[in-house]
Each structure stands twice: as structure tokens, then as C-alpha cells.
Design an enzyme around this catalytic site. Structure first.
Site, mmCIF file in Angstrom:
data_model
loop_
_atom_site.group_PDB
_atom_site.id
_atom_site.type_symbol
_atom_site.label_atom_id
_atom_site.label_comp_id
_atom_site.label_asym_id
_atom_site.label_seq_id
_atom_site.Cartn_x
_atom_site.Cartn_y
_atom_site.Cartn_z
ATOM 1 N N TYR A 436 -34.232 -26.135 15.960
ATOM 2 C CA TYR A 436 -34.293 -25.764 15.420
ATOM 3 C C TYR A 436 -35.508 -24.685 16.407
ATOM 4 O O TYR A 436 -36.411 -25.032 16.035
ATOM 5 C CB TYR A 436 -33.092 -24.837 16.075
ATOM 6 N N GLU A 437 -35.457 -23.882 17.539
ATOM 7 C CA GLU A 437 -36.435 -23.584 17.920
ATOM 8 C C GLU A 437 -37.499 -24.663 19.029
ATOM 9 O O GLU A 437 -38.777 -24.384 18.182
ATOM 10 C CB GLU A 437 -37.178 -21.888 17.737
#
Ligand SMILES: Cc1cc2nc3c(=O)[nH]c(=O)nc-3n(C[C@H](O)[C@H](O)[C@H](O)COP(=O)(O)OP(=O)(O)OC[C@H]3O[C@@H](n4cnc5c(N)ncnc54)[C@H](O)[C@@H]3O)c2cc1C
Length: 594
Positions: A436-437
Site C-alpha cells: 500500500y501507499e
């Protein structure tokens, strides 16, 4: 095995690798003192170890059940969050004018590491709120700031960050959530977002969503995205909570790790559309979202550091207890820490953890300098330094988190594979941070295509010069303990230098070649920079204790181990960068076969 914050280690890296001592002496942080920083770290470490860490397994076991649109957080989490927010931790680095404490991002980075060592699932929620505060403070209208900033800064309300849709993951420009102008300055939002962290929960009375959406007349791709603030409950003129907005959590994901962090599918517009408020300008949403994402990317890197630290502590404790086999110089069954192969695993864990910590804190310090330096040129240079280091902090550190957590399982042997030791949970939890990110592959591409070209390559060259300067200082020690450190690190930094020059030459000319080498390049960057930063810490340790004195923090030993065992990968990584595209020739046929 629970968690004990390594305050001395953290403070050392903050003061040296991140340059906090020098920055305080220069007056960058106003009247901040090292004593105050020490006190903050001490308190944060206490809270992380005593309050949050014991909730980590509870969160893993209970998860976040959803019933009738509402999520119940695991037992004890509401109270822990309430006390955490009441102690002011959420607004540590938020500007004083919005109710924050205005402390350095570098110090906040150290605290974020501790929250996430204690529990990644707990730590990720506040990270998103901190990003929301940044985005709103930089881009929000005065009205929005007045209504939302103080409650976000105090932690009374939490924020979310919403980009992902089923067809739009890494390709954010493909998102379809719609925003229509209502005519009174507000917008009507309809659509669906998936994988939204803390999209729904019962930790706070209100949840403030920050979502990207597209106006009907917007250009295609990322240039047509706008950022909207969409509160779960609308806020009345007197600041009290009003009607429920037209947004709900439809379902939650069942996932490999971070079970205490709810991952939600959010639906907007069951009753015609949620009320949204524009943040920044129409079609400039990516610009605002980047303010939020850069902050969150460093924080996710710190999740990697945090979980690596916790896994190392657990493995070390186990290796001191568990007895198996004979070892040189011992009689009877030896504690497994006596075996060279186990010591190698433990030293790899410690060295990688410390290197990634140094990179992350240095990134936090660059963010501070970019905001606080008195000269414009210094602010610009620091901003570019932070931009350069952010993808490395995110991707190198989260890879380290996974590697170290995996070694942690290995040190525990069969017990590592059994849930009750906690080693397995660290490994499961660590895995998400590389995804994620922005996946680590996307971070590597960002580093190579956007960050290396900053100021015509001068930003990365200035950083390389600093690494070379450290190696010259290591050479000047003229001490056997530093001899191989110098040789191996010089080789590593030279590899990074050549690979950088090669990649800069490919940009524009042979983009595919640069893209094919991006991931080994980011690793090479992390290995060379991390090694040099650890050497710098070893030098600082000598300065503090005097040459020939004991090496109390093991800084010389760790830097030496890193140089001789991990930095030596640099030569192979350099070749992988340069031969990357060539070696992928025939990949299509090879993958199609069989
Ligand atoms: C637990 C969890 C929490 C999350 N929280 C949030 C949240 O709060 N808010 C939010 O908006 N999103 C959130 N996400 C979504 C997350 O950010 C995405 O999963 C991630 O960005 C990757 O997108 P994707 O899953 O669609 O993978 P894809 O984009 O389909 O990628 C699949 C693979 O292809 C690679 N790839 C894709 N495009 C390229 C390219 N151009 N070049 C090279 N390689 C490429 C990727 O690196 C990856 O290895 C969360 C996800 C999870 C699992």
C-alpha cells in the site's frame, strides 16, 4: 515477548544520522532542546510498550467485525486510542496554529516507528489522519480549516485517504468516482472506493474522508482528479455533528495481516450523493493528494522499521533462551545464539533495521529543513532531498520489514511458524507495507524517473557526495576496525554512483531500460546509503566514547557487519540495473512457455 522501545538507539540515530543535534544548534527548531526530545521519546516509548503493544495480538485475533454498517474495534482499542489522542500524540508535528505541538517531523518519525513496533494495525490509522492534517493545512480553504483542523489535530476525529477503486490501483488516473457541482459551493459525490484503511470504525465520533473524484467536464487521467473532504457526519455551524452523510462501509476485507486495521469498501451515493467539499482547486487533486501521500509514504517506511525492530527483539530473546546443539567453548546444549549462523541472522536483522531507521529519520529531517530553513535555496535543496529519499525510505524499509520478520520466523525455528510466539504475526503484518501507499515497484519507478532528474541530477549527486565524504572520514580513522568498512562501502557507493550516471543517461533516451532496472537500483540506493549512514553512526560513537573505548551501542560492529555482508551486494545490484533490460529480452517467450 512484548516490545520495549529502544530509546537509546532511536535517540542516537535521531541526533546523528538525522542531524537533530546540528539542527538544534543551528536554531532550526527554535527553542527545542535535546532534553525535551529525550523526554518526548521516553514517554512515547512507554505508551507504545505498555499500552499499545499488548493490544497487538488482541487485534490480530478479534479483527474488526462489521454489522449493520458499523465496525466494532478490538477490545481495549477504543480506550487506548482515546488515551493516546488525549496525550497529544496525534498532533505532535502538526502546526501550533491548528492545535498541534509543532515538533519536528524527525521526532514524529521516531514516535511513528514506536507506535508501529507496538502494533502496525493500530499505527496505520493515525498516520492517515496526520496526512489529512498536512493536506488540509496546505490546501484547504479557511472555512474548512476552521471546522476540521483542530479536531483532526487533536485526534478527536480521524481521517482517511481514498484513491483506490477496482479498476484503479497503481493507475490512479483510471478512477471513476464522480463529483458534480451542486451550485452552492458543495459537490455531490457518487461511486465506490475499495481497500480503504479505517474507512469505518468506532474509535471516533466522526470520520473525515479525503477522496479523489472526477468532475463531469474534467480531462482524462490524473489531470482530471479533484480532492474532496467528505465527513461521515456533516458538521453544523456551531461545530456539532449534524446529519449522516450519504457514505457507508459496504464490506470489509479478510486479509493476511494487520487484522486490527479495518479495510473497507466504501459506497457513496445510495441516496443521491454524499456532500463533499473541495480541497484546493478543481482538477488539482493529485497535487493535494501528494502532500498527503508523501507524508504517508515515509510513515509506511517507518512501519517497516517498526516491525523489523519488534521482530529483532523477539528473535534475540528467543535465541538467548532456546538451547540446541553444541557450540565451540560451551558444554552441554548451547543457547542457539552461540551458533554462528544464528548470530549472522540476528546481526542481519539488527543491521538492516538500523540502516532503514537512519534513512527514514534522515527523510523526516529533510522535510523539517524544507519547511523551516531561513534561506529559500536551503529550503529548496532540502525539499528535493526529501523528495529523493521518500521512495527509498518507503520501499527499502518495507522490504527490510519483510526480510527481517522472515528471519525472525527462521530464528524461532518451528515455533516461528506457530502463532503463539508472535513471530508469525510480524511476518504476516509486515507484508502489506510493500504494497500500500504505492507498491514498492511504483516507488522504484518514481525514484528513477522523477527523483533522479531533480535539478538536472544535481540533487542525487549532492547526496552521493555526502556519502563519499563519510567514507573519507572512515578512511581517516586509520584503524583496523574501520578498514574493511571503508573498502566495502567505497565499492558500494561507487556502484551507486555508476548506476546513477547510467540511469540519468537513459532517461528520455531509453525509458524501458531505466524502468527495467528501477527495483535493483532502489535496493542499491538503500544498501549504499544505509551502509554509509551506519558508518557515520560508528564515527559518532567513537567521537562520543573515544577511540579504543568499548562500543556500547555496538555501532562499530553493526556498521562493519553491514559493510562486509550486506553492502557487498552492491556490485551485483549495479550489474542488474545496467543489464536489466537486456536480461529481460525473451521474457515474453519464457513466461509463455510451460
Ligand atoms: C490492506 C490494504 C489497505 C489499503 N489501504 C488503502 C487506503 O487507505 N486508501 C487507498 O486509496 N488504497 C488503499 N489500499 C490500496 C493499495 O494502495 C493498492 O492495493 C496498491 O496501490 C496497489 O494497487 P492494486 O492493488 O490495484 O495493484 P495493481 O496496480 O494491479 O498492481 C499489481 C502489480 O503490478 C505492478 N504494476 C502496476 N502498474 C505498474 C506499472 N505502471 N509499472 C510497473 N509495475 C506496475 C505493481 O507494482 C504490482 O506489483 C490498500 C490496500 C490494502 C491491501
Amino acid at each position: 515477548m512484548t516490545y520495549r522501545a529502544p530509546i537509546a538507539d532511536i535517540a542516537f540515530t535521531l541526533k546523528h544520522a538525522a542531524g537533530l543535534t546540528r539542527a538544534i544548534e543551528e536554531g532550526l527548531y527554535g527553542d527545542l532542546t535535546e532534553d525535551l526530545v529525550d523526554a518526548v521519546l521516553e514517554e512515547a516509548g512507554k505508551f507504545a510498550g505498555e499500552v499499545i503493544a499488548p493490544l497487538n495480538t488482541v487485534g490480530d485475533k478479534h479483527g474488526t467485525p462489521l454489522a449493520n454498517g458499523a465496525i466494532t474495534m478490538p477490545p481495549g482499542w477504543r480506550e487506548a486510542y482515546r488515551d493516546w489522542a488525549a496525550a497529544g500524540w496525534n498532533g505532535l508535528a502538526a502546526p501550533a496554529e491548528c492545535g498541534g505541538q509543532g515538533l519536528p517531523h524527525a521526532v514524529n518519525a521516531a514516535c511513528i516507528e514506536m507506535w508501529n513496533s507496538a502494533s502496525m494495525a493500530f499505527g496505520i490509522g493515525p498516520v492517515l489522519t496526520m496526512g489529512a492534517i498536512e493536506a488540509l493545512a496546505h490546501h484547504g480553504s479557511d472555512d474548512l480549516k476552521r471546522t476540521y483542523l483542530p479536531k483532526l489535530a487533536s485526534g478527536e476525529w480521524m481521517g482517511t485517504m481514498q484513491l483506490t477503486e477496482p479498476q484503479a490501483g497503481s493507475d490512479v488516473g483510471a478512477l471513476r468516482t464522480k463529483a458534480e457541482r451542486v451550485g452552492d459551493g458543495t459537490y455531490r459525490i457518487t461511486g465506490q472506493k475499495i481497500f480503504i484503511t479505517y474507512g469505518e470504525h468506532d474509535l471516533t465520533d466522526n470520520i473525515i474522508h479525503f477522496a479523489l473524484a472526477r468532475l463531469p467536464d474534467a480531462p482524462a487521467g490524473t489531470k482530471g482528479l479533484s480532492l474532496f473532504l467528505i465527513p461521515k457526519f456533516l458538521v453544523d455551524a456551531d461545530g456539532s455533528l449534524g446529519a449522516k452523510n450519504d457514505v457507508r462501509c459496504h464490506s470489509i476485507e479478510h486479509k493476511l495481516g494487520i487484522h486490527g486495521s479495518p479495510t473497507c469498501t466504501m459506497v457513496y451515493g445510495d441516496q443521491g450523493g454524499a456532500t463533499g467539499f473541495l480541497v484546493g482547486q478543481e482538477n488539482r487533486g493529485m497535487n493535494c493528494m501528494f502532500t498527503m501521500m508523501n507524508n504517508a509514504r515515509l510513515a509506511v517506511g517507518l512501519q517497516g522499521v517498526g516491525v523489523a525492530e519488534r521482530a529483532t527483539q523477539a528473535a534475540l530473546a528467543y535465541a538467548r533462551e532456546r538451547r540446541q546443539g553444541q557450540a565451540a567453548g560451551t558444554s552441554g546444549a548451547a543457547a542457539i545464539i552461540a551458533h554462528p549462523d544464528v548470530r549472522r541472522m540476528l546481526m542481519t536483522m539488527r543491521a538492516l533495521t538500523r540502516a532503514s531507521r537512519a534513512i527514514c529519520y534522515a527523510t523526516g529531517a529533510a522535510i523539517d529543513r524544507a519547511a523551516r530553513a531561513d534561506r529559500e535555496a536551503a529550503r529548496k535543496a532540502a525539499h528535493e532531498r526529501a523528495s529523493l529519499l521518500t521512495p527509498v525510505a518507503k520501499a527499502f524499509s518495507t522490504d527490510v520489514g519483510i526480510e527481517v520478520a522472515s528471519l525472525g520466523v527462521q530464528v524461532h525455528g518451528g515455533m516461528g511458524y506457530i502463532e503463539e510466539t508472535g513471530a508469525a504475526q510480524h511476518y504476516r503484518d509486515a507484508r502489506i507495507a510493500a504494497i500500500y501507499e504505492g507498491t514498492n515497484g511504483i516507488q522504484a519507478i518514481d525514484l528513477v524517473t522523477r527523483k533522479l532528474p531533480l535539478s538536472g541530477g544535481a540533487t542525487v549527486k549532492a547526496f552521493l557526495d555526502e556519502l563519499k565524504q563519510t567514507i573519507s572520514s572512515v578512511a581517516a580513522m586509520n584503524d583496523p576496525a574501520f578498514e574493511w568498512m571503508e573498502i566495502r562501502l567505497r565499492e558500494a557507493v561507487d556502484s551507486l554512483d555508476r548506476a546513477t550516471t547510467w540511469l540519468l543517461a537513459q532517461n528520455g533516451k531509453a525509458p524501458e531500460a531505466a524502468l527495467a532496472g528501477a527495483t535493483p537500483y532502489l535496493r542499491l540506493f538503500g544498501v549504499a546509503a544505509g551502509g554509509a549512514m551506519l558508518a557515520d553512526e560508528a564515527l559518532a560513537s567513537v567521537r562520543e566514547g573515544g577511540m579504543g573505548a568499548a562500543d556500547p551501542g555496538g555501532r562499530i560492529a553493526v556498521a562493519r557487519f553491514f559493510a562486509q555482508n550486506l553492502a557487498v551486494a552492491a556490485a551485483g545490484l549495479e550489474r542488474a540495473v545496467i543489464d536489466g533490460d537486456d536480461s529481460l529480452k525473451g521474457a515474453e517467450a519464457a513466461l509463455a512457455a510451460g
